[in-house]
Each structure stands twice: as C-alpha cells, then as structure tokens.
Scaffold this active site. Structure first.
Site, PDB file in Angstrom:
ATOM      1  N   GLY A 191       7.088  -0.037   7.907  1.00 36.11           N
ATOM      2  CA  GLY A 191       8.104   0.222   6.779  1.00 36.11           C
ATOM      3  C   GLY A 191       8.843  -0.783   6.545  1.00 36.11           C
ATOM      4  N   LEU A 229       9.592  -1.841   3.726  1.00 38.39           N
ATOM      5  CA  LEU A 229       8.722  -2.641   2.812  1.00 38.39           C
ATOM      6  C   LEU A 229       9.373  -3.787   2.114  1.00 38.39           C
ATOM      7  CD1 LEU A 229       6.058   0.003   1.961  1.00 38.39           C
ATOM      8  CD2 LEU A 229       6.126  -1.345   4.142  1.00 38.39           C
ATOM      9  N   ALA A 282       8.285  -7.928  -0.133  1.00 39.33           N
ATOM     10  CA  ALA A 282       7.039  -8.399  -1.006  1.00 39.33           C
ATOM     11  C   ALA A 282       5.865  -9.043  -0.002  1.00 39.33           C
ATOM     12  CB  ALA A 282       7.750  -9.777  -1.964  1.00 39.33           C
ATOM     13  N   HIS A 286       4.532  -7.297   2.472  1.00 39.99           N
ATOM     14  CA  HIS A 286       3.526  -5.895   2.614  1.00 39.99           C
ATOM     15  C   HIS A 286       3.191  -5.817   1.342  1.00 39.99           C
ATOM     16  CE1 HIS A 286       6.960  -5.010   5.659  1.00 39.99           C
ATOM     17  NE2 HIS A 286       5.764  -4.802   6.321  1.00 39.99           N
ATOM     18  N   GLY A 323      -0.702  -9.434   7.968  1.00 41.27           N
ATOM     19  CA  GLY A 323       0.094 -10.826   7.464  1.00 41.27           C
ATOM     20  C   GLY A 323      -0.311 -11.844   8.339  1.00 41.27           C
ATOM     21  N   LYS A 324      -0.378 -12.946   7.901  1.00 39.18           N
ATOM     22  CA  LYS A 324      -0.343 -14.279   8.877  1.00 39.18           C
ATOM     23  C   LYS A 324       0.866 -14.704   9.733  1.00 39.18           C
ATOM     24  CE  LYS A 324      -4.478 -16.948   7.016  1.00 39.18           C
ATOM     25  NZ  LYS A 324      -4.920 -18.213   6.407  1.00 39.18           N
ATOM     26  N   GLN A 358      -0.295 -11.801  16.428  1.00 38.81           N
ATOM     27  CA  GLN A 358      -0.707 -10.610  16.195  1.00 38.81           C
ATOM     28  C   GLN A 358      -2.252 -10.515  15.542  1.00 38.81           C
ATOM     29  OE1 GLN A 358       1.841  -7.069  15.115  1.00 38.81           O
ATOM     30  NE2 GLN A 358       1.122  -7.313  13.072  1.00 38.81           N
ATOM     31  N   SER A 393      11.221  -7.816   7.706  1.00 40.23           N
ATOM     32  CA  SER A 393      11.846  -6.614   7.558  1.00 40.23           C
ATOM     33  C   SER A 393      13.403  -6.896   8.036  1.00 40.23           C
ATOM     34  CB  SER A 393      11.126  -5.472   8.088  1.00 40.23           C
ATOM     35  OG  SER A 393      10.158  -5.210   7.701  1.00 40.23           O
ATOM     36  N   ARG A 394      13.321  -7.891   9.046  1.00 36.89           N
ATOM     37  CA  ARG A 394      14.521  -8.031   9.904  1.00 36.89           C
ATOM     38  C   ARG A 394      15.498  -9.076   9.012  1.00 36.89           C
ATOM     39  NH1 ARG A 394      10.754  -7.630  14.536  1.00 36.89           N
ATOM     40  NH2 ARG A 394      11.256  -5.831  15.870  1.00 36.89           N
TER      41      ARG A 394
HETATM   42  O1  PAF Z   1       3.042  -5.704  11.929  1.00 41.98           O
HETATM   43  C1  PAF Z   1       3.305  -4.547  12.093  1.00 41.98           C
HETATM   44  O2  PAF Z   1       4.283  -4.057  11.077  1.00 41.98           O
HETATM   45  C2  PAF Z   1       3.021  -3.927  13.318  1.00 41.98           C
HETATM   46  O3  PAF Z   1       2.925  -4.732  14.167  1.00 41.98           O
HETATM   47  C3  PAF Z   1       1.671  -3.017  13.262  1.00 41.98           C
HETATM   48  C4  PAF Z   1       0.561  -3.990  13.103  1.00 41.98           C
HETATM   49  C5  PAF Z   1       1.761  -1.974  11.905  1.00 41.98           C
HETATM   50  C6  PAF Z   1       1.504  -2.214  14.345  1.00 41.98           C
HETATM   51  O4  PAF Z   1       2.532  -1.357  14.619  1.00 41.98           O
END
Ligand code: PAF
Length: 288
Positions: free
Chosen positions: A31, A33, A35, A37, A149-150, A155, A188-189
């Site tokens: 969440g 969100l 650009a 996302h 996202g890269k 991750q 987001s932060r």
């Molecule tokens: O990148 C994120 O927002 C989170 O790490 C994800 C992939 C939704 C997993 O909780």
C-alpha cells in the site's frame, strides 16, 4: 474494481473470471502507492487480461525495532489509484486471512544464502518474511505472472529463487525503478524525509552512478570504487550500511569474467534507511 477481503471471496472471483483461460497478472504491495507501484500495474495491464493487486502490510518482514506500526497506511487513496488504473480485483487480507494460525506459528519459507547477504545481513529474518508472504499470496491468487520493482533488487532475486526452488508455476517479472526528477527512487517511506534530508537523498543514486563510471571509464576495481562511495555518502551526511558491486543474476561477488553487474547500496539518512541500485554491463574484464 472488486475488493476481496477474504480468501473465499478471492477464490469465488477467480473461479468465475478465469474461465476461458484468461491470463492473470498479480501485483502484491504493502500500500501507500506511488508512481513505482502504478508502473507495475501498467506493465501488468499490458501483459495480461486480468490484473489482481494486493495490499497487505506484512508484519513478518519487519524487525522488532523497525517501523511496522508507523508504516504509512493510505487505503482510501490507494483504492482510488488502483481503480483509476483499471485493476480488476484488489485483495486486502486481514492478519487472520493471511496467517490463520497466527504469525508466530505460520509455516515460513527460507531462501538460504541470497537472503543472508547485503540487506539480509542488516535485517535478519526480513527476506524470510517477504518470501513467506509472497509465497502465500501467489498460492492464493495463482497468477500466470507476478510483478516486482527492481528498486528492491535483492527482494526480486530472493523471490525468483524461491519460485524456482519450489517449482511455483508463475513467471516473475522485474520492472524498472521509477525515479523523482532528481534521481531519488520512489519509495513509500520518502515522505518521512525532512526537507533537508530530502535534498540530500538523491546523492545516493548519484554515488551509484559514480561507482559505475569509475569501473567502466577509469578501470577502478569494484573494491576501490565501493570505498570511495562509502566516503562520499558519509560526507553527504549518510550513514551507509553497505555499497557493493555484485553479479546481476545471483548477487555473487564478481570475477573478472563477469559482465552483467549491479551496484547496490543501503544507507541511513536520519531515521530513514534508503536502498537503491544501478545495473550496468562491462565489455572487458573488470580489475577485481
Ligand atoms: O515490496 C513490497 O511491497 C513487499 O515486500 C511485498 C513484496 C508486497 C511482500 O510483502
């Protein structure tokens, strides 16, 4: 846009909509969100007939002293943004739907090696939390493809490896980082940065560019360029966790023969930990 809060609502929708072999893309998010996302949704829309997004602030991926409680939650704005992007279904599970037996006893997914280096070394258990949530969400949604996202490069690779190791029938698509006009990667932060920190923040990406240029143009060794980058970040007011040049495909330490490289960094600015990365390719041998 349909909103499903429970697994049974999600399943009922999927059974009905997927009849006829429709292609489904999934964009999991936490969440708040931005650009970046919305770019994931845009790419998903191009690649599939049905787009499903999820919003779940996953407690398993936050450490005890991290910002789980303070993590920005903006459900009304998020719904409006997803609706405008013509998302078909938004899945917003509660903790109970996500981890029915409780998060302490939830079966977890560990991706050894890749999860322990770089950010994993500074945030123990973080990638276990990410892998566990993504594994459950993907199993529930059963998409043909899932997009990430890269910006969260490690991750993305942890998720790719999990999907490969567990034989999960989903294609993982990495999408380019979206940046502010001054180069700062969308996050987001970012809203938590003070005006002064916000001014300094784009320096992180600039320093990654300098590492790439030192290696490609001036034949500097990765280790030398990393040291210079750490010093440049400290001089700009950051407290760097790491700056590291790695192989793109597995984040291993590069040998002189490796061509596809990525420089990754994590650094604190006040109470905010920023991460970023920059991919680049060499033609000749790198002096390691
Ligand atoms: O990148 C994120 O927002 C989170 O790490 C994800 C992939 C939704 C997993 O909780």
């Amino acid at each position: 846009m349909i909103i499903a809060k429970t697994v049974s609502e999600l399943r009922a929708y999927l059974v009905q909509r997927r009849a006829g072999g429709k292609h489904l893309a999934f964009v999991p998010t936490m969440g708040n969100l931005h650009a970046g996302h919305l770019k994931l949704i845009e790419v998903a829309r191009k690649l599939a007939d049905i787009v499903v997004a999820s919003i779940y602030v996953n407690p398993l991926q936050f450490g005890a002293n991290e910002d789980f409680d303070a993590y920005p939650r903006t459900p009304v704005d998020d719904c409006a943004a997803l609706e405008a992007q013509r998302v078909d279904l938004l899945f917003t599970p509660s903790d109970r739907e996500m981890y029915p037996r409780g998060r302490e006893t939830q079966t977890t997914v560990e991706v050894p090696g890749l999860s322990e280096m770089l950010c994993g070394a500074f945030r123990p258990g973080h990638f276990r939390g990410v892998a566990t949530a993504v594994n459950r969400l993907v199993n529930l949604v059963q998409p043909d493809l899932a997009l990430f996202g890269k910006k969260d490069y490690q991750q993305l690779l942890v998720i790719r490896l999990m999907v490969s190791d567990l034989g999960m029938p989903v294609e993982i698509v990495g999408v380019e980082t979206v940046r502010e006009h001054d180069g700062l990667a969308m996050s987001s932060r970012n809203n938590y940065l003070s005006p002064q920190e916000r001014q300094a923040a784009p320096r992180l990406y600039a320093v990654l560019g300098a590492v790439r240029d030192r290696i490609l143009k001036e034949r500097a060794s990765p280790a030398g360029a990393e040291q210079e980058a750490l010093a440049a970040l400290a001089a700009a007011g950051f407290r760097p966790d790491y700056v590291s040049v790695r192989r793109q495909d597995d984040l291993g330490v590069p040998t002189p023969e490796d061509k596809k490289l990525v420089v990754l960094a994590a650094a604190w600015l006040g109470r905010m930990r920023l991460i970023d990365n920059l991919e680049f390719e060499t033609t000749g041998k790198i002096p390691v």
